[in-house]
Structures are given as C-alpha cells and as structure tokens.
Design a protein around this motif. Sequence first.
Motif, short mmCIF file in Angstrom:
data_model
loop_
_atom_site.label_atom_id
_atom_site.label_comp_id
_atom_site.label_asym_id
_atom_site.label_seq_id
_atom_site.Cartn_x
_atom_site.Cartn_y
_atom_site.Cartn_z
N VAL A 40 0.84 -1.20 0.00
CA VAL A 40 0.00 0.00 0.00
C VAL A 40 0.87 1.25 0.00
CG1 VAL A 40 -1.59 1.34 1.44
CG2 VAL A 40 -2.01 -1.08 1.04
N VAL A 41 1.94 1.22 0.78
CA VAL A 41 2.81 2.39 0.87
C VAL A 41 3.55 2.62 -0.44
CG1 VAL A 41 4.87 3.29 2.02
CG2 VAL A 41 3.04 2.25 3.36
N THR A 42 4.06 1.56 -1.05
CA THR A 42 4.87 1.70 -2.27
C THR A 42 4.05 1.58 -3.55
OG1 THR A 42 5.37 -0.66 -2.32
CG2 THR A 42 6.91 0.78 -1.13
N GLN A 43 2.80 1.19 -3.46
CA GLN A 43 1.90 1.00 -4.60
C GLN A 43 2.43 -0.02 -5.60
OE1 GLN A 43 0.93 4.81 -6.24
NE2 GLN A 43 -0.25 5.43 -4.45
N VAL A 44 3.14 -1.01 -5.12
CA VAL A 44 3.61 -2.12 -5.94
C VAL A 44 2.62 -3.26 -5.75
CG1 VAL A 44 5.46 -3.79 -6.32
CG2 VAL A 44 6.00 -1.43 -5.73
N GLN A 45 1.95 -3.69 -6.81
CA GLN A 45 0.92 -4.72 -6.71
C GLN A 45 1.36 -5.99 -7.43
OE1 GLN A 45 -1.70 -4.41 -4.77
NE2 GLN A 45 -1.05 -2.33 -4.23
N GLU A 46 2.46 -6.55 -7.01
CA GLU A 46 2.97 -7.79 -7.61
C GLU A 46 2.46 -8.98 -6.81
OE1 GLU A 46 4.75 -10.31 -10.12
OE2 GLU A 46 4.72 -8.13 -10.38
N MET A 47 1.83 -9.95 -7.49
CA MET A 47 1.23 -11.08 -6.79
C MET A 47 2.28 -12.00 -6.17
SD MET A 47 -1.91 -10.57 -6.77
CE MET A 47 -2.47 -12.13 -6.14
N SER A 48 3.39 -12.20 -6.84
CA SER A 48 4.42 -13.09 -6.29
C SER A 48 5.07 -12.48 -5.06
CB SER A 48 5.47 -13.42 -7.35
OG SER A 48 6.16 -12.25 -7.73
N LEU A 49 4.98 -11.18 -4.92
CA LEU A 49 5.55 -10.50 -3.76
C LEU A 49 4.81 -10.90 -2.48
CD1 LEU A 49 7.67 -8.41 -2.89
CD2 LEU A 49 5.92 -6.66 -3.17
N THR A 50 3.54 -11.25 -2.59
CA THR A 50 2.80 -11.68 -1.40
C THR A 50 2.90 -13.18 -1.17
OG1 THR A 50 0.76 -11.94 -2.67
CG2 THR A 50 1.15 -9.81 -1.64
N PHE A 51 2.95 -13.95 -2.24
CA PHE A 51 2.88 -15.40 -2.13
C PHE A 51 4.18 -16.02 -1.63
CE2 PHE A 51 3.21 -19.65 -4.05
CZ PHE A 51 2.14 -20.25 -3.40
N VAL A 52 5.28 -15.63 -2.21
CA VAL A 52 6.58 -16.26 -1.92
C VAL A 52 7.01 -16.06 -0.46
CG1 VAL A 52 9.02 -16.30 -2.52
CG2 VAL A 52 7.30 -16.24 -4.32
N PRO A 53 6.97 -14.85 0.09
CA PRO A 53 7.37 -14.71 1.50
C PRO A 53 6.47 -15.47 2.47
CG PRO A 53 7.41 -12.59 0.43
CD PRO A 53 6.77 -13.54 -0.53
N LYS A 54 5.16 -15.52 2.19
CA LYS A 54 4.27 -16.28 3.06
C LYS A 54 4.56 -17.77 2.97
CE LYS A 54 0.43 -14.29 1.63
NZ LYS A 54 -1.01 -13.98 1.51
N LEU A 55 4.88 -18.25 1.79
CA LEU A 55 5.23 -19.66 1.62
C LEU A 55 6.52 -19.99 2.36
CD1 LEU A 55 4.39 -22.26 0.12
CD2 LEU A 55 5.88 -21.52 -1.74
N ILE A 56 7.50 -19.12 2.25
CA ILE A 56 8.77 -19.32 2.95
C ILE A 56 8.57 -19.27 4.47
CG2 ILE A 56 11.04 -18.28 3.39
CD1 ILE A 56 11.04 -17.48 0.40
N THR A 57 7.74 -18.33 4.93
CA THR A 57 7.46 -18.23 6.37
C THR A 57 6.77 -19.48 6.89
OG1 THR A 57 7.24 -15.83 6.15
CG2 THR A 57 6.31 -16.84 8.12
N ALA A 58 5.80 -20.01 6.14
CA ALA A 58 5.12 -21.24 6.56
C ALA A 58 6.10 -22.41 6.61
CB ALA A 58 3.96 -21.54 5.62
N ALA A 59 6.98 -22.50 5.63
CA ALA A 59 7.96 -23.59 5.61
C ALA A 59 8.93 -23.47 6.79
CB ALA A 59 8.73 -23.58 4.29
N VAL A 60 9.40 -22.27 7.07
CA VAL A 60 10.31 -22.07 8.20
C VAL A 60 9.60 -22.38 9.53
CG1 VAL A 60 11.58 -20.30 9.50
CG2 VAL A 60 11.82 -20.45 7.02
N ALA A 61 8.34 -21.96 9.64
CA ALA A 61 7.58 -22.25 10.87
C ALA A 61 7.41 -23.76 11.06
CB ALA A 61 6.22 -21.56 10.82
N LEU A 62 7.15 -24.48 9.97
CA LEU A 62 7.02 -25.94 10.08
C LEU A 62 8.35 -26.59 10.44
CD1 LEU A 62 4.62 -26.86 7.17
CD2 LEU A 62 4.23 -27.14 9.61
N ILE A 63 9.44 -26.07 9.92
CA ILE A 63 10.76 -26.63 10.25
C ILE A 63 11.11 -26.35 11.71
CG2 ILE A 63 13.23 -26.39 9.81
CD1 ILE A 63 12.47 -25.99 6.83
N VAL A 64 10.83 -25.12 12.16
CA VAL A 64 11.19 -24.74 13.52
C VAL A 64 10.27 -25.42 14.54
CG1 VAL A 64 11.25 -22.80 15.14
CG2 VAL A 64 12.22 -22.55 12.86
N PHE A 65 8.96 -25.37 14.31
CA PHE A 65 8.01 -25.90 15.28
C PHE A 65 7.61 -27.34 15.00
CE2 PHE A 65 6.89 -21.27 15.34
CZ PHE A 65 7.41 -21.02 16.60
#
Length: 88
Positions: A40-65
């Motif tokens: 919203v702040v930068t007005q960049v509306q790239e779909m992969s920008l939202t998907f990839v970090p959330k996927l990486i975060t979920a994978a890291v959370a599964l590895i850690v927990f």
Amino acid sequence: MHADLALQMMSALLWTGLLICLLVLGPTMLVGLMISIAQVVTQVQEMSLTFVPKLITAAVALIVFGPWILRVLAGYMTRLWLDIPHMF
C-alpha cells in the motif's frame, strides 16, 4: 460413553488443533500483513511479492516448530488410545 466425556474429548481435540494451526498461521499472517502494508505504501501490486514470503514463512515455521508439533500430536494420540479402556 458419557456426554461430558465426549465434550471433554472434543474440547481437547479443538484446543490441540488450534494451538498447532496458530504456530504456522500466526507468523504467516503477520508476514502477509507486513507485505500488504508495504504494498500500500509503495503502490507495488505484484502477486508473487505476497505469495513467496508467506510460503517461505510457513515452511520455516514448520521446520522450527515441527518437532514440537509432532510431540504434541503424539502425546494427544497416546492419551486418546490409553483412555479407550476407561471409556466403556
């Protein structure tokens, strides 16, 4: 089986499931919120920008927990199987 026993078993099931889901969904939702604010702040509306970090975060959370989640699930199932003779 008594009604209170069934309610107690259902309560334990739901609390265990909620706890396990929160460990993965919580950080993923926080990362998604931070990325949405940045978009919203930068007005960049790239779909992969939202998907990839959330996927990486979920994978890291599964590895850690993951080991802890497995212990909680194994403990729940062990208690469930050991309580079967006392139910009837």
